[in-house]
Every structure is written in structure tokens, then in C-alpha cells.
Design a protein around this motif. Structure first.
Motif, PDB file in Angstrom:
ATOM      1  N   ILE A  28      41.329 100.088  66.462  1.00  0.00           N
ATOM      2  CA  ILE A  28      41.966  99.648  65.197  1.00  0.00           C
ATOM      3  C   ILE A  28      42.487 100.716  64.474  1.00  0.00           C
ATOM      4  N   HIS A  29      41.673 102.238  64.691  1.00  0.00           N
ATOM      5  CA  HIS A  29      42.448 103.174  64.061  1.00  0.00           C
ATOM      6  C   HIS A  29      43.507 103.838  64.575  1.00  0.00           C
ATOM      7  N   GLY A  30      44.060 103.242  65.647  1.00  0.00           N
ATOM      8  CA  GLY A  30      45.109 104.069  66.353  1.00  0.00           C
ATOM      9  C   GLY A  30      46.129 103.213  66.579  1.00  0.00           C
ATOM     10  N   GLU A  31      47.033 103.420  67.755  1.00  0.00           N
ATOM     11  CA  GLU A  31      48.485 102.802  68.060  1.00  0.00           C
ATOM     12  C   GLU A  31      48.098 101.290  67.966  1.00  0.00           C
ATOM     13  N   TRP A  32      47.108 100.833  68.591  1.00  0.00           N
ATOM     14  CA  TRP A  32      47.173  99.462  68.657  1.00  0.00           C
ATOM     15  C   TRP A  32      47.003  98.627  67.356  1.00  0.00           C
ATOM     16  N   GLY A  33      46.340  99.141  66.564  1.00  0.00           N
ATOM     17  CA  GLY A  33      45.962  98.732  65.081  1.00  0.00           C
ATOM     18  C   GLY A  33      47.393  98.883  64.319  1.00  0.00           C
ATOM     19  N   PHE A  72      24.420  98.263  60.362  1.00  0.00           N
ATOM     20  CA  PHE A  72      25.134  97.221  60.049  1.00  0.00           C
ATOM     21  C   PHE A  72      25.288  96.513  58.807  1.00  0.00           C
ATOM     22  N   ASP A  73      23.842  96.606  58.073  1.00  0.00           N
ATOM     23  CA  ASP A  73      23.690  96.122  56.729  1.00  0.00           C
ATOM     24  C   ASP A  73      24.633  96.766  55.923  1.00  0.00           C
ATOM     25  N   LEU A  74      24.735  98.286  55.959  1.00  0.00           N
ATOM     26  CA  LEU A  74      25.713  98.994  55.088  1.00  0.00           C
ATOM     27  C   LEU A  74      26.983  98.721  55.188  1.00  0.00           C
ATOM     28  N   ASN A  75      27.443  98.383  56.438  1.00  0.00           N
ATOM     29  CA  ASN A  75      28.840  97.890  56.530  1.00  0.00           C
ATOM     30  C   ASN A  75      29.197  96.594  56.153  1.00  0.00           C
ATOM     31  N   THR A  76      28.083  95.709  56.241  1.00  0.00           N
ATOM     32  CA  THR A  76      28.407  94.296  55.785  1.00  0.00           C
ATOM     33  C   THR A  76      28.431  94.591  54.276  1.00  0.00           C
ATOM     34  N   GLN A  77      27.588  95.266  53.561  1.00  0.00           N
ATOM     35  CA  GLN A  77      27.214  95.222  52.281  1.00  0.00           C
ATOM     36  C   GLN A  77      28.520  95.839  51.452  1.00  0.00           C
ATOM     37  N   ILE A 125      37.442 102.817  57.946  1.00  0.00           N
ATOM     38  CA  ILE A 125      36.993 103.557  59.088  1.00  0.00           C
ATOM     39  C   ILE A 125      36.779 105.042  58.735  1.00  0.00           C
ATOM     40  N   ALA A 126      38.009 105.535  58.310  1.00  0.00           N
ATOM     41  CA  ALA A 126      37.973 106.841  58.018  1.00  0.00           C
ATOM     42  C   ALA A 126      37.042 107.347  56.962  1.00  0.00           C
ATOM     43  N   SER A 127      36.852 106.437  55.827  1.00  0.00           N
ATOM     44  CA  SER A 127      36.331 106.881  54.600  1.00  0.00           C
ATOM     45  C   SER A 127      34.650 106.493  54.467  1.00  0.00           C
ATOM     46  N   TYR A 128      34.507 105.652  55.400  1.00  0.00           N
ATOM     47  CA  TYR A 128      33.213 104.993  55.462  1.00  0.00           C
ATOM     48  C   TYR A 128      32.426 104.791  56.706  1.00  0.00           C
ATOM     49  N   HIS A 129      33.137 103.956  57.346  1.00  0.00           N
ATOM     50  CA  HIS A 129      32.427 103.299  58.869  1.00  0.00           C
ATOM     51  C   HIS A 129      32.019 104.682  59.601  1.00  0.00           C
ATOM     52  N   ARG A 131      30.732 107.406  59.190  1.00  0.00           N
ATOM     53  CA  ARG A 131      29.703 108.202  58.681  1.00  0.00           C
ATOM     54  C   ARG A 131      28.437 107.461  59.107  1.00  0.00           C
ATOM     55  N   THR A 132      28.554 106.074  58.969  1.00  0.00           N
ATOM     56  CA  THR A 132      27.470 104.950  59.129  1.00  0.00           C
ATOM     57  C   THR A 132      26.963 104.924  60.619  1.00  0.00           C
ATOM     58  N   ILE A 133      28.060 105.407  61.521  1.00  0.00           N
ATOM     59  CA  ILE A 133      27.610 105.078  62.866  1.00  0.00           C
ATOM     60  C   ILE A 133      26.977 106.066  63.807  1.00  0.00           C
ATOM     61  N   SER A 134      27.001 107.438  63.093  1.00  0.00           N
ATOM     62  CA  SER A 134      26.732 108.410  63.833  1.00  0.00           C
ATOM     63  C   SER A 134      25.618 108.628  64.217  1.00  0.00           C
ATOM     64  N   ALA A 135      24.493 108.259  63.385  1.00  0.00           N
ATOM     65  CA  ALA A 135      23.043 108.101  63.797  1.00  0.00           C
ATOM     66  C   ALA A 135      22.681 107.356  65.248  1.00  0.00           C
ATOM     67  N   GLY A 136      23.498 106.281  65.347  1.00  0.00           N
ATOM     68  CA  GLY A 136      23.458 105.509  66.784  1.00  0.00           C
ATOM     69  C   GLY A 136      23.780 106.336  68.006  1.00  0.00           C
TER      70      GLY A 136
END
Length: 207
Positions: A28-33, A72-77, A125-129, A131-136
Motif C-alpha cells: 500500500i505504501h509503495g508503487e503498487w498503492g 489491532f484495537d488501536l488501529n481500528t479505533q 501508515i507513515a504517521s501512525y500504523h 508505530r503500533t506494529i513494532s511490538a509484534g
């Protein structure tokens, strides 16, 4: 049942395998998107898998499941709180609550359908997402992404599918969102059934 196979590339989709040393691959964040027209006709649909290592024991370990689902909840909310969220997102979902089953996927998975191609997605993706996936990743999860550019009008939902802030929420077994045990499977099955138009865009052809 499933019309898709978790953990591998399925036919007629754009695929990204983080197991090949590219943990943060995201089409999503690259050429395809960037190739998808932002004229309201096409939606960018992503199904995102996060295969946990055996020691993490997602679904069976309630504490670890709750911890991971918080991402998941953070990104949904984020989109449920966004006043114009329905202008950007048609639907979201993930594999679910505690305790969770393995109806839809043997490990955590999430999905989001963006309206107008990736008009809003890249900024999110760049500003929020990210940061929330790094823990996984710190726990050794393997990411796999499945992507399609579909015609928004071809996506269908039933009248009793839960909505919040005008966005459909098909999330397995999460009482907050009215999720049934196979809601996410229904969402992924529909993703699998729809035509992907993105190859034409990447070749400079629409149709």
C-alpha cells in the motif's frame, strides 16, 4: 470454510512475504498503492497476517493475545474516532477476541479496505500504523500481506453486519464490535473471490 490459504500466496493477488527478510514490506505504501486510481471507483484492500512463533502461543495464552490485539484495537479505533473516517475506510476487521478460535486463521490477521485507492492510507501508515506494529516484530512475528485493487461497488455486506462510525467491522468474536466466530473468514473469503485490477494499472492500462 476458507476459500483461501493462510501463510502462503493465493492465486490472483499481490503478495508480500516478510519471511524473506523484508519484515516491513507493505504494498500500500509503495508503487503498487500509487498505481491505483483515486477516483472513488477502486478500493485498496489488504489482508495482513502476523504469524506468531510457537512460544508466543496466540489464542491459547490470554495475556499475549490481549497484548497483541491491543495493536489491532488501536488501529481500528483510530478510524472510528476520525470524523471523516467513513470517507477513507469502507471496512476493517481482525481475528479477534479472548478467548479466540482458529476458524479464520491459525494466527493473528487483520484487514482494511481503503476507499479512493490509497488516497489516505499512505499518511496513516507513515504517521501512525508503523508505530503500533513494532511490538509484534520484537516478539519474532512473521508478516505476510495480501493485496488487491477491487471495484468498491463489487464489495458486499449483509444488513446485520456491525458498523461503527459508518465503517463495517467484521472481527471474530469481539463482543465490543458484535463479532461472530467466523466474521473475519467471511471477509477474507470475499477478498479471495473478487477480481484484482491492479496488474492493469501497473502496466498503464485500465480495465
Amino acid at each position: 470454510g476458507r476459500s483461501y490459504s493462510p501463510g502462503v500466496e493465493n492465486p490472483d493477488e499481490v503478495y508480500c512475504d516478510g519471511a524473506e527478510g523484508n519484515k516491513l514490506c507493505n504494498k500500500i505504501h509503495g508503487e503498487w498503492g500509487d498505481s491505483i486510481p483515486r477516483n472513488g471507483e477502486y478500493c485498496a484492500w489488504a489482508v495482513l497476517e502476523f504469524q506468531d512463533p510457537p512460544e508466543y502461543n496466540y489464542c491459547d495464552d490470554a495475556m499475549n493475545t490481549t497484548f497483541f490485539n491491543r495493536g489491532f484495537d488501536l488501529n481500528t479505533q483510530y478510524f472510528l474516532d476520525l470524523p471523516d473516517g467513513p470517507d477513507h475506510v469502507l471496512a476493517m476487521g481482525y481475528t479477534g477476541g479472548v478467548p479466540c478460535g482458529q476458524t479464520s486463521s491459525p494466527w493473528p490477521a487483520a484487514s482494511i479496505i481503503f476507499k479512493n485507492g490509497t488516497n489516505y492510507a499512505k499518511n496513516w501508515i507513515a504517521s501512525y500504523h508503523m508505530r503500533t506494529i513494532s511490538a509484534g516484530y520484537s516478539f519474532g512475528f512473521t508478516f505476510r500481506g495480501h493485496y488487491k485493487a477491487v471495484k468498491c461497488d463489487d464489495i458486499s455486506f449483509s444488513p446485520d453486519d456491525p458498523k461503527d462510525n459508518g465503517i463495517y467491522l467484521l472481527t471474530d468474536g469481539t463482543e465490543d464490535y458484535g463479532g461472530k466466530t467466523n466474521d473475519f473468514q467471511v471477509l477474507w473469503n470475499q477478498f479471495r473471490s473478487l477480481d484484482d485490477f491492479s496488474p492493469n494499472f501497473l502496466k498503464g492500462k485500465e480495465g
